[in-house]
Design a protein around this motif. Sequence first.
Motif, PDB file in Angstrom:
ATOM      1  N   GLY A   8      -9.495   9.098  -5.483  1.00 32.72           N
ATOM      2  CA  GLY A   8      -8.318   8.973  -6.558  1.00 32.72           C
ATOM      3  C   GLY A   8      -7.384   7.947  -6.242  1.00 32.72           C
ATOM      4  O   GLY A   8      -7.476   7.379  -5.182  1.00 32.72           O
ATOM      5  N   GLY A   9      -6.641   7.608  -7.190  1.00 33.02           N
ATOM      6  CA  GLY A   9      -5.593   6.743  -6.928  1.00 33.02           C
ATOM      7  C   GLY A   9      -4.841   6.470  -8.166  1.00 33.02           C
ATOM      8  O   GLY A   9      -5.206   6.974  -9.371  1.00 33.02           O
ATOM      9  N   LEU A  10      -4.107   5.314  -8.282  1.00 35.98           N
ATOM     10  CA  LEU A  10      -3.230   4.917  -9.350  1.00 35.98           C
ATOM     11  C   LEU A  10      -4.262   3.654 -10.039  1.00 35.98           C
ATOM     12  O   LEU A  10      -4.664   2.740  -9.418  1.00 35.98           O
ATOM     13  CB  LEU A  10      -2.061   4.344  -9.129  1.00 35.98           C
ATOM     14  CG  LEU A  10      -1.088   3.658 -10.245  1.00 35.98           C
ATOM     15  CD1 LEU A  10      -0.974   4.542 -11.328  1.00 35.98           C
ATOM     16  CD2 LEU A  10       0.229   2.897  -9.667  1.00 35.98           C
ATOM     17  N   VAL A  11      -4.675   3.935 -11.148  1.00 33.90           N
ATOM     18  CA  VAL A  11      -5.511   2.852 -11.938  1.00 33.90           C
ATOM     19  C   VAL A  11      -4.713   2.485 -13.279  1.00 33.90           C
ATOM     20  O   VAL A  11      -3.798   3.212 -13.961  1.00 33.90           O
ATOM     21  CB  VAL A  11      -6.985   3.206 -12.081  1.00 33.90           C
ATOM     22  CG1 VAL A  11      -7.494   3.505 -10.831  1.00 33.90           C
ATOM     23  CG2 VAL A  11      -6.877   4.677 -13.061  1.00 33.90           C
ATOM     24  N   GLN A  12      -5.157   1.647 -14.218  1.00 35.88           N
ATOM     25  CA  GLN A  12      -4.773   1.149 -15.210  1.00 35.88           C
ATOM     26  C   GLN A  12      -5.700   1.702 -16.409  1.00 35.88           C
ATOM     27  O   GLN A  12      -6.868   1.700 -16.115  1.00 35.88           O
ATOM     28  CB  GLN A  12      -4.646  -0.282 -15.403  1.00 35.88           C
ATOM     29  CG  GLN A  12      -3.528  -0.798 -14.724  1.00 35.88           C
ATOM     30  CD  GLN A  12      -3.279  -2.394 -14.805  1.00 35.88           C
ATOM     31  OE1 GLN A  12      -3.992  -2.884 -15.439  1.00 35.88           O
ATOM     32  NE2 GLN A  12      -1.996  -2.697 -14.585  1.00 35.88           N
ATOM     33  N   ALA A  13      -5.204   2.046 -17.513  1.00 34.99           N
ATOM     34  CA  ALA A  13      -5.983   2.435 -18.514  1.00 34.99           C
ATOM     35  C   ALA A  13      -7.247   1.277 -19.004  1.00 34.99           C
ATOM     36  O   ALA A  13      -6.917   0.015 -18.666  1.00 34.99           O
ATOM     37  CB  ALA A  13      -5.261   2.482 -19.935  1.00 34.99           C
ATOM     38  N   LEU A  19     -15.136   8.734  -7.995  1.00 36.50           N
ATOM     39  CA  LEU A  19     -15.007   9.868  -7.026  1.00 36.50           C
ATOM     40  C   LEU A  19     -15.881  10.373  -6.345  1.00 36.50           C
ATOM     41  O   LEU A  19     -16.910  10.453  -6.983  1.00 36.50           O
ATOM     42  CB  LEU A  19     -14.086  11.236  -8.045  1.00 36.50           C
ATOM     43  CG  LEU A  19     -13.098  10.595  -9.062  1.00 36.50           C
ATOM     44  CD1 LEU A  19     -12.710  11.960  -9.655  1.00 36.50           C
ATOM     45  CD2 LEU A  19     -11.699  10.031  -8.139  1.00 36.50           C
ATOM     46  N   SER A  20     -15.593  10.926  -5.133  1.00 38.75           N
ATOM     47  CA  SER A  20     -16.824  11.182  -4.223  1.00 38.75           C
ATOM     48  C   SER A  20     -16.119  12.677  -3.806  1.00 38.75           C
ATOM     49  O   SER A  20     -15.162  12.954  -3.391  1.00 38.75           O
ATOM     50  CB  SER A  20     -16.691  10.337  -3.076  1.00 38.75           C
ATOM     51  OG  SER A  20     -17.295   9.166  -3.572  1.00 38.75           O
ATOM     52  N   CYS A  21     -17.146  13.214  -3.295  1.00 42.12           N
ATOM     53  CA  CYS A  21     -17.182  14.655  -2.807  1.00 42.12           C
ATOM     54  C   CYS A  21     -17.901  14.872  -1.649  1.00 42.12           C
ATOM     55  O   CYS A  21     -19.331  15.221  -2.039  1.00 42.12           O
ATOM     56  CB  CYS A  21     -17.026  15.759  -3.954  1.00 42.12           C
ATOM     57  SG  CYS A  21     -16.740  17.561  -3.101  1.00 42.12           S
TER      58      CYS A  21
END
Length: 124
Positions: A8-13, A19-21
């Motif tokens: 996750g993180g901050l991204v732009q539209a 994502l990994s799990c």
Amino acid sequence: VQLQASGGGLVQAGDSLRLSCAASGRTVSRSILGWFRRAPGKEREFVAAVSGSGDRTHYTDSGKGRFTISRDNARSTVYLQIISLKPEDTAVYYCAKAHSDSRFPPIEPDFLFWGKGTLVTVSS
């Protein structure tokens, strides 16, 4: 069973994100794994699920076309690829494991094991 989401993180539209799990436990490779999310002020909602072998996937109607779930059992990891991110995708994303007797597609009560989540923030 342990599940640890990351990516996750901050991204732009309009951006894409994967994502990994990482999942550990004796029955993980045979179990349905899924992704859920909780947006600020909203209830947790189902996003996607993948069968133990990875040959079947199931998505929420709103996620079809933008979300892709996959898994790599050799790495005991499940992924969620999100394209064309929108501000309304902002949420904490959780991975979860269904109990061994779950049918496919699963329902939310089937998921008994949960990771801590990873925050995705989409700026406009």
